[in-house]
Design a protein around this motif. Structure first.
Motif, PDB file in Angstrom:
ATOM      1  N   THR A   3       0.746  -1.192   0.087  1.00  0.00           N
ATOM      2  CA  THR A   3       0.001   0.121   0.057  1.00  0.00           C
ATOM      3  C   THR A   3       0.746   1.220   0.141  1.00  0.00           C
ATOM      4  N   LEU A   4       0.283   2.208  -0.493  1.00  0.00           N
ATOM      5  CA  LEU A   4       1.049   3.446  -0.346  1.00  0.00           C
ATOM      6  C   LEU A   4       0.382   4.497   0.673  1.00  0.00           C
ATOM      7  N   GLU A   5       1.259   5.578   1.278  1.00  0.00           N
ATOM      8  CA  GLU A   5       0.614   6.257   2.223  1.00  0.00           C
ATOM      9  C   GLU A   5      -0.047   7.243   1.368  1.00  0.00           C
ATOM     10  N   PRO A   6      -1.344   7.756   1.986  1.00  0.00           N
ATOM     11  CA  PRO A   6      -1.907   9.115   1.385  1.00  0.00           C
ATOM     12  C   PRO A   6      -0.854  10.125   1.593  1.00  0.00           C
ATOM     13  N   THR A   7      -1.302  11.115   0.585  1.00  0.00           N
ATOM     14  CA  THR A   7      -0.411  12.321   0.700  1.00  0.00           C
ATOM     15  C   THR A   7      -1.341  13.459   0.202  1.00  0.00           C
ATOM     16  N   ARG A   8      -0.649  14.685   0.373  1.00  0.00           N
ATOM     17  CA  ARG A   8      -1.611  15.905   0.226  1.00  0.00           C
ATOM     18  C   ARG A   8      -0.939  16.720  -0.771  1.00  0.00           C
ATOM     19  N   PRO A   9      -1.357  17.420  -1.676  1.00  0.00           N
ATOM     20  CA  PRO A   9      -0.983  18.154  -2.847  1.00  0.00           C
ATOM     21  C   PRO A   9       0.230  19.196  -2.087  1.00  0.00           C
ATOM     22  N   VAL A  10       1.068  19.493  -2.810  1.00  0.00           N
ATOM     23  CA  VAL A  10       2.095  20.529  -2.409  1.00  0.00           C
ATOM     24  C   VAL A  10       2.666  21.145  -3.715  1.00  0.00           C
ATOM     25  N   PHE A  48       6.548  15.803  -7.142  1.00  0.00           N
ATOM     26  CA  PHE A  48       6.919  14.742  -8.312  1.00  0.00           C
ATOM     27  C   PHE A  48       8.139  14.805  -8.801  1.00  0.00           C
ATOM     28  N   TYR A  49       8.609  15.800  -9.213  1.00  0.00           N
ATOM     29  CA  TYR A  49      10.029  16.046  -9.790  1.00  0.00           C
ATOM     30  C   TYR A  49      11.160  15.071  -8.870  1.00  0.00           C
ATOM     31  N   ARG A  50      11.178  15.526  -7.731  1.00  0.00           N
ATOM     32  CA  ARG A  50      12.231  14.827  -7.024  1.00  0.00           C
ATOM     33  C   ARG A  50      12.010  13.444  -7.039  1.00  0.00           C
ATOM     34  N   ARG A  51      10.655  13.036  -6.681  1.00  0.00           N
ATOM     35  CA  ARG A  51      10.459  11.568  -6.539  1.00  0.00           C
ATOM     36  C   ARG A  51      10.742  10.688  -7.778  1.00  0.00           C
ATOM     37  N   VAL A  52      10.721  11.183  -8.923  1.00  0.00           N
ATOM     38  CA  VAL A  52      10.908  10.645 -10.007  1.00  0.00           C
ATOM     39  C   VAL A  52      12.273  10.606 -10.477  1.00  0.00           C
ATOM     40  N   LEU A  58       9.782   3.455 -10.738  1.00  0.00           N
ATOM     41  CA  LEU A  58       8.932   3.487  -9.283  1.00  0.00           C
ATOM     42  C   LEU A  58       8.589   4.540  -8.544  1.00  0.00           C
ATOM     43  N   GLY A  59       9.377   5.782  -8.701  1.00  0.00           N
ATOM     44  CA  GLY A  59       8.432   7.249  -8.392  1.00  0.00           C
ATOM     45  C   GLY A  59       7.575   7.347  -9.195  1.00  0.00           C
ATOM     46  N   LEU A  60       7.847   7.273 -10.495  1.00  0.00           N
ATOM     47  CA  LEU A  60       6.873   7.751 -11.290  1.00  0.00           C
ATOM     48  C   LEU A  60       5.468   7.059 -11.327  1.00  0.00           C
ATOM     49  N   GLY A  61       5.481   5.738 -11.046  1.00  0.00           N
ATOM     50  CA  GLY A  61       4.182   4.894 -10.699  1.00  0.00           C
ATOM     51  C   GLY A  61       3.588   5.350  -9.461  1.00  0.00           C
ATOM     52  N   GLU A  62       4.325   5.462  -8.431  1.00  0.00           N
ATOM     53  CA  GLU A  62       3.869   5.817  -7.039  1.00  0.00           C
ATOM     54  C   GLU A  62       3.190   7.397  -6.943  1.00  0.00           C
ATOM     55  N   SER A  63       3.926   8.058  -7.545  1.00  0.00           N
ATOM     56  CA  SER A  63       3.437   9.413  -7.645  1.00  0.00           C
ATOM     57  C   SER A  63       2.055   9.559  -8.368  1.00  0.00           C
ATOM     58  N   TYR A  64       1.991   8.701  -9.490  1.00  0.00           N
ATOM     59  CA  TYR A  64       0.644   8.720 -10.020  1.00  0.00           C
ATOM     60  C   TYR A  64      -0.722   8.139  -9.171  1.00  0.00           C
ATOM     61  N   VAL A  65      -0.490   6.983  -8.760  1.00  0.00           N
ATOM     62  CA  VAL A  65      -1.316   6.547  -7.603  1.00  0.00           C
ATOM     63  C   VAL A  65      -1.541   7.411  -6.559  1.00  0.00           C
ATOM     64  N   ASP A  66      -0.759   8.109  -6.100  1.00  0.00           N
ATOM     65  CA  ASP A  66      -0.732   9.256  -5.085  1.00  0.00           C
ATOM     66  C   ASP A  66      -1.572  10.474  -5.456  1.00  0.00           C
ATOM     67  N   ARG A 352      -6.800   3.584  -9.495  1.00  0.00           N
ATOM     68  CA  ARG A 352      -5.590   4.254 -10.194  1.00  0.00           C
ATOM     69  C   ARG A 352      -4.352   3.340 -10.554  1.00  0.00           C
ATOM     70  N   MET A 353      -3.916   2.458  -9.500  1.00  0.00           N
ATOM     71  CA  MET A 353      -2.990   1.533  -9.677  1.00  0.00           C
ATOM     72  C   MET A 353      -3.182   0.705 -10.947  1.00  0.00           C
ATOM     73  N   TRP A 354      -4.481   0.116 -10.851  1.00  0.00           N
ATOM     74  CA  TRP A 354      -4.840  -0.920 -11.872  1.00  0.00           C
ATOM     75  C   TRP A 354      -4.867  -0.125 -13.269  1.00  0.00           C
ATOM     76  N   THR A 355      -5.393   1.149 -13.431  1.00  0.00           N
ATOM     77  CA  THR A 355      -5.504   1.833 -14.544  1.00  0.00           C
ATOM     78  C   THR A 355      -4.002   1.870 -15.034  1.00  0.00           C
ATOM     79  N   TYR A 356      -3.246   2.411 -14.094  1.00  0.00           N
ATOM     80  CA  TYR A 356      -1.641   2.672 -14.439  1.00  0.00           C
ATOM     81  C   TYR A 356      -0.956   1.307 -15.222  1.00  0.00           C
ATOM     82  N   TYR A 357      -1.320   0.270 -14.422  1.00  0.00           N
ATOM     83  CA  TYR A 357      -0.787  -1.072 -14.670  1.00  0.00           C
ATOM     84  C   TYR A 357      -1.235  -1.273 -16.316  1.00  0.00           C
ATOM     85  N   LEU A 358      -2.406  -1.227 -16.576  1.00  0.00           N
ATOM     86  CA  LEU A 358      -3.056  -1.788 -17.740  1.00  0.00           C
ATOM     87  C   LEU A 358      -2.845  -0.884 -18.922  1.00  0.00           C
ATOM     88  N   LEU A 359      -2.758   0.541 -18.573  1.00  0.00           N
ATOM     89  CA  LEU A 359      -2.488   1.506 -19.844  1.00  0.00           C
ATOM     90  C   LEU A 359      -0.995   1.664 -19.863  1.00  0.00           C
TER      91      LEU A 359
END
Length: 390
Positions: A3-10, A48-52, A58-66, A352-359
């Motif tokens: 699971t991914l921890e919930p985050t708030r937009p910055v 997003f930028y630093r995470r990628v 991995l950072g790209l996918g997790e930031s999308y799900v977030d 969002r995770m499943w959408t990211y996987y399939l697309l």
């Protein structure tokens, strides 16, 4: 499933070094951050930028799900990102000092863990039969369909199953082994349409339970069993493996082929249906490995060749990779259509995770960054040669 921890937009003003790196790399793929096209990523959180940069794919996918970024046409985003020429351009770009170290860190994060045969069953295929019943065709075929002449997913999957049967020359009374049988779709088709008998093995308890229910009354058996544990004395007229080899791991490719050879009669045929990569690797995409298919990797032609050398004659090699794009898009459409009936069990983050996987996967095949091979092999060579079936 992790699971991914919930985050708030910055959102911040200014341009960070990580921001500059991502913009530079995106330019090599034809993507424009916050651009006007439906495939351009729209960034909602500047972290997003630093995470990628630090985490790569991995950072790209997790930031999308977030929820840190979106794209109207995520499949087209990945088609541009994963084209072989775009990948090559990015590889050249990351040789610059400011990108090199993060890229090395991302590569190290992608190293495969030791193989655990049943883990993928527990973490992926046991997610819930309701999800896969909603996503797949009526026979529940979780592999690439064959769209030649078909205009629905049901028809395309039946065409694929029939193609497999014709390639191995299946006849009434033949006994066939399905390694990684899923919910038993091939075994059911082979029994109903060709009068065959069969045994299927899978490492998913959920698949076994539903397969036994769906295949009741047919001359087939579905087992919760690792392929290496099949009784050595059992022999089969033919062996098929449809979409399971991706979970074997390069260290076990040779073992897999030896097991198949042991159970295949001398005059039988083995059909290997597997996603394949354009390059030899020893790990998978870090995000896919963590959240979708643990311990998976895509074999290359070289790796399959080495695994089969001295055991089999390669009779036929058919690339259906372009058909997987349309299959994945159909699966995504089915999930979206069924979401109102699924959302009580699967939350929005899972969606969002499943959408990211399939697309992501649809874009990868559209870009021809991965292939789907059907390889027909014999132990001693087909007398007079194998007649290719298309």
């Amino acid at each position: 499933m992790p699971t991914l921890e919930p985050t708030r937009p910055v959102r911040h003003r200014g341009t960070s070094p990580a921001h500059c790196v991502v913009l530079e790399l995106a330019a090599h793929t034809g993507l424009t951050i916050d651009g006007p096209n439906p495939w351009d990523p729209q960034v909602h959180d500047d972290r997003f930028y630093r995470r990628v940069v630090r985490g790569g794919s991995l950072g790209l996918g997790e930031s999308y799900v977030d929820g840190w970024w979106d794209a109207e046409r995520l499949d087209e985003t990945f088609c541009r990102l994963l084209r072989p020429d775009a990948r090559a351009a990015v590889r050249r770009a990351i040789r610059s000092p400011r990108v090199l170290l993060p890229a090395i860190a991302a590569a190290l994060a992608g190293r495969a863990r030791p193989s655990k045969a049943f883990e993928v069953g527990e973490r992926h295929y046991d997610l819930g039969n309701d999800l896969f019943e909603a996503m797949l065709d009526r026979r529940m075929v979780y592999t690439c369909a064959y769209w030649g002449g078909a205009d629905t997913l049901d028809a395309a999957q039946e065409a694929k199953l029939d193609l497999v049967c014709r390639k191995i020359g299946l006849r009434p009374g033949d006994r066939v082994l399905d390694v990684g049988c899923g919910w038993g779709s091939f075994l059911a088709f082979a029994a109903e349409r060709y009068g065959a008998h069969g045994v299927g093995v899978t490492v998913s308890e959920e698949q076994v339970a539903l397969a036994r229910e769906r295949l009741a009354g047919l001359p087939v058996e579905v087992r919760l069993q690792d392929y290496r544990d099949i009784d050595p004395s059992e022999s089969f007229d033919h062996v098929v493996s449809l979409g399971m080899f991706e979970h074997v791991g390069v260290e076990s490719y040779r073992t897999f082929m030896r097991v198949v050879a042991r159970h295949l009669k001398d005059d039988g045929l083995f059909l290997l249906h597997t996603i394949g990569g354009n390059h030899s690797v020893r790990s998978t995409d870090p995000w896919i490995g963590k959240y979708i298919f643990p311990n998976s990797m895509l074999p290359s032609i070289r790796q399959i060749g080495r695994a089969t050398e001295g055991l089999f004659v390669v009779e036929d090699w058919h690339n259906l990779g372009a058909h997987y794009d349309r299959t994945l898009m159909a699966w995504h459409e089915n999930v979206e259509r069924a979401w109102p009936s699924l959302q009580d069990r699967y939350d929005e983050r899972f969606r969002r995770m499943w959408t990211y996987y399939l697309l992501q996967c649809a874009g990868l095949f559209r870009a021809r960054g991965a292939q789907l091979w059907q390889v027909v092999l014999s132990k001693n060579g087909v007398p007079g040669g194998f007649a290719s079936v298309r």
